[in-house]
Design an enzyme around this catalytic site. Structure first.
Site, PDB file in Angstrom:
ATOM      1  N   ASP A 251      67.629  74.156 111.595  1.00 21.24           N
ATOM      2  CA  ASP A 251      66.745  73.280 110.831  1.00 21.24           C
ATOM      3  C   ASP A 251      67.480  72.499 109.742  1.00 21.24           C
ATOM      4  O   ASP A 251      68.175  73.078 108.888  1.00 21.24           O
ATOM      5  CB  ASP A 251      65.615  74.103 110.186  1.00 21.24           C
ATOM      6  CG  ASP A 251      64.680  74.671 111.236  1.00 21.24           C
ATOM      7  OD1 ASP A 251      64.505  74.021 112.285  1.00 21.24           O
ATOM      8  OD2 ASP A 251      64.130  75.766 111.009  1.00 21.24           O
TER       9      ASP A 251
ATOM     10  N   ARG B  31      54.993  75.449 109.634  1.00 22.21           N
ATOM     11  CA  ARG B  31      56.273  76.055 109.255  1.00 22.21           C
ATOM     12  C   ARG B  31      56.510  75.872 107.772  1.00 22.21           C
ATOM     13  O   ARG B  31      56.220  74.806 107.219  1.00 22.21           O
ATOM     14  CB  ARG B  31      57.397  75.382 110.045  1.00 22.21           C
ATOM     15  CG  ARG B  31      58.707  76.116 110.010  1.00 22.21           C
ATOM     16  CD  ARG B  31      59.761  75.368 110.793  1.00 22.21           C
ATOM     17  NE  ARG B  31      60.505  74.479 109.932  1.00 22.21           N
ATOM     18  CZ  ARG B  31      61.340  73.529 110.347  1.00 22.21           C
ATOM     19  NH1 ARG B  31      61.521  73.335 111.645  1.00 22.21           N
ATOM     20  NH2 ARG B  31      61.985  72.773 109.500  1.00 22.21           N
TER      21      ARG B  31
END
Ligand code: SIN
Length: 304
Positions: A132, A294
């Site tokens: 990420d 998320r």
């Protein structure tokens, strides 16, 4: 043909005072049993979670029911929360159809990243091997994804790869060659190139990180390039960089023993360590829908 792994046998901890775990593979992924994350977590439980997370790189919690405030509170036990670049205010007032697909309206709740795929989606977030937001100078150290809707046809799993093992499996000459090299990680690659989103003010971040990093807590070495963000190895000719990155991305793509596969159910939460893993969301459920949210935890230091 598969050659026997020459890395040392794994002796990861399986005993934690606050809960039991069920491991998903011998080296990555552990399901934490019997914890209700909607309830306040005692310090001793948080410490055990941190230990288990460090050991297993990816924790999975089933049958959870949390709201956004609880989601952020649980992640906050591991550090300050991160705001995703796609949730930052846009440079222009107009947004493209693809940029609005996840309804990532700036300031609505910028620490929550919606992960939404429907039959109308032009892409699904994370449908390639990546870590990420490695375009950030200090990328998020971990991410916690709460899935509440799974495709009615099944599928929509996520693969996670152990990047310690990806490093360990390289030959010694290749490890020596990569050690000391740096690579560019560019947010424009996924966010504009793949998602066609409107950049935030100042553009998407672009950062340089070592190709081989050392995890700040475990001291283990990690292969730290990913096909989502990494565009170039510094100091090499363009064709050399492309060939080397292609080889490293293929190493990840073509080594199933690196992986753990999470089959989601509504109410599953996963928490992964971005400093030693990559993941790949599998979009095999078109035209059905999948939804989750998320929250990521800000790192405290540059990858080194
Ligand atoms: C992501 O965080 O990259 C998305 C993962 C997923 O949707 O499974």
């Amino acid at each position: 043909m598969n050659i026997r792994t020459t890395t040392a046998p794994l002796t990861l901890n399986r005993e934690y005072a606050s809960f039991e775990i069920k491991t998903l593979t011998p080296h990555i992924g552990a399901q934490v049993l019997g914890l209700d994350l909607s309830q306040p977590l005692a310090d001793s439980v948080v410490q055990d979670l941190h230990k288990a997370w460090s050991d297993w790189k990816l924790l999975v919690f089933r049958d959870q029911h949390i709201d956004r405030t609880q989601h952020k509170a649980i992640a906050s036990h591991f550090g300050q929360l991160h705001v995703h670049p796609m949730n930052l205010p846009k440079a222009q007032a107009t947004t493209t159809a693809t940029a609005t697909q996840n309804n990532r309206a700036a300031n609505e709740d910028p620490e929550i990243l919606k992960v939404k795929t429907t039959g109308d989606s032009p892409y699904t977030a994370g449908d390639a091997w990546h870590t990420d937001v490695t375009c950030d100078p200090i990328p998020p150290l971990g991410s916690m994804l709460y899935i509440t809707q799974t495709p009615e046809c099944g599928g929509g799993d996520t693969l996670f790869a152990d990047m310690y093992l990806a490093y360990d499996l390289l030959s010694d000459p290749m490890k020596n060659f990569l050690d000391g090299l740096e690579a560019i990680h560019d947010g424009a690659k996924p966010y504009i190139g793949a998602y066609k989103s409107t950049p935030p003010e100042g553009g998407y971040p672009r950062s340089t990180h070592p190709v081989i990093t050392t995890h700040p807590e475990t001291g283990r070495k990690v292969l730290y390039v990913n096909s989502g963000f990494t565009t170039r190895i510094k100091g090499l000719a363009a064709n050399e960089s492309a060939a080397l990155l292609d080889m490293l991305f293929r190493h990840i793509d073509s080594t199933p023993k690196l992986y753990c596969r999470v089959e989601w159910q509504p109410g599953t939460i996963t928490f992964w360590d971005n400093r030693c893993t990559q993941h790949h969301a599998v979009w095999d459920y078109y035209p059905h829908s999948r939804y989750g949210e998320r929250v990521s935890v800000l790192g405290s230091e540059r990858p080194a």
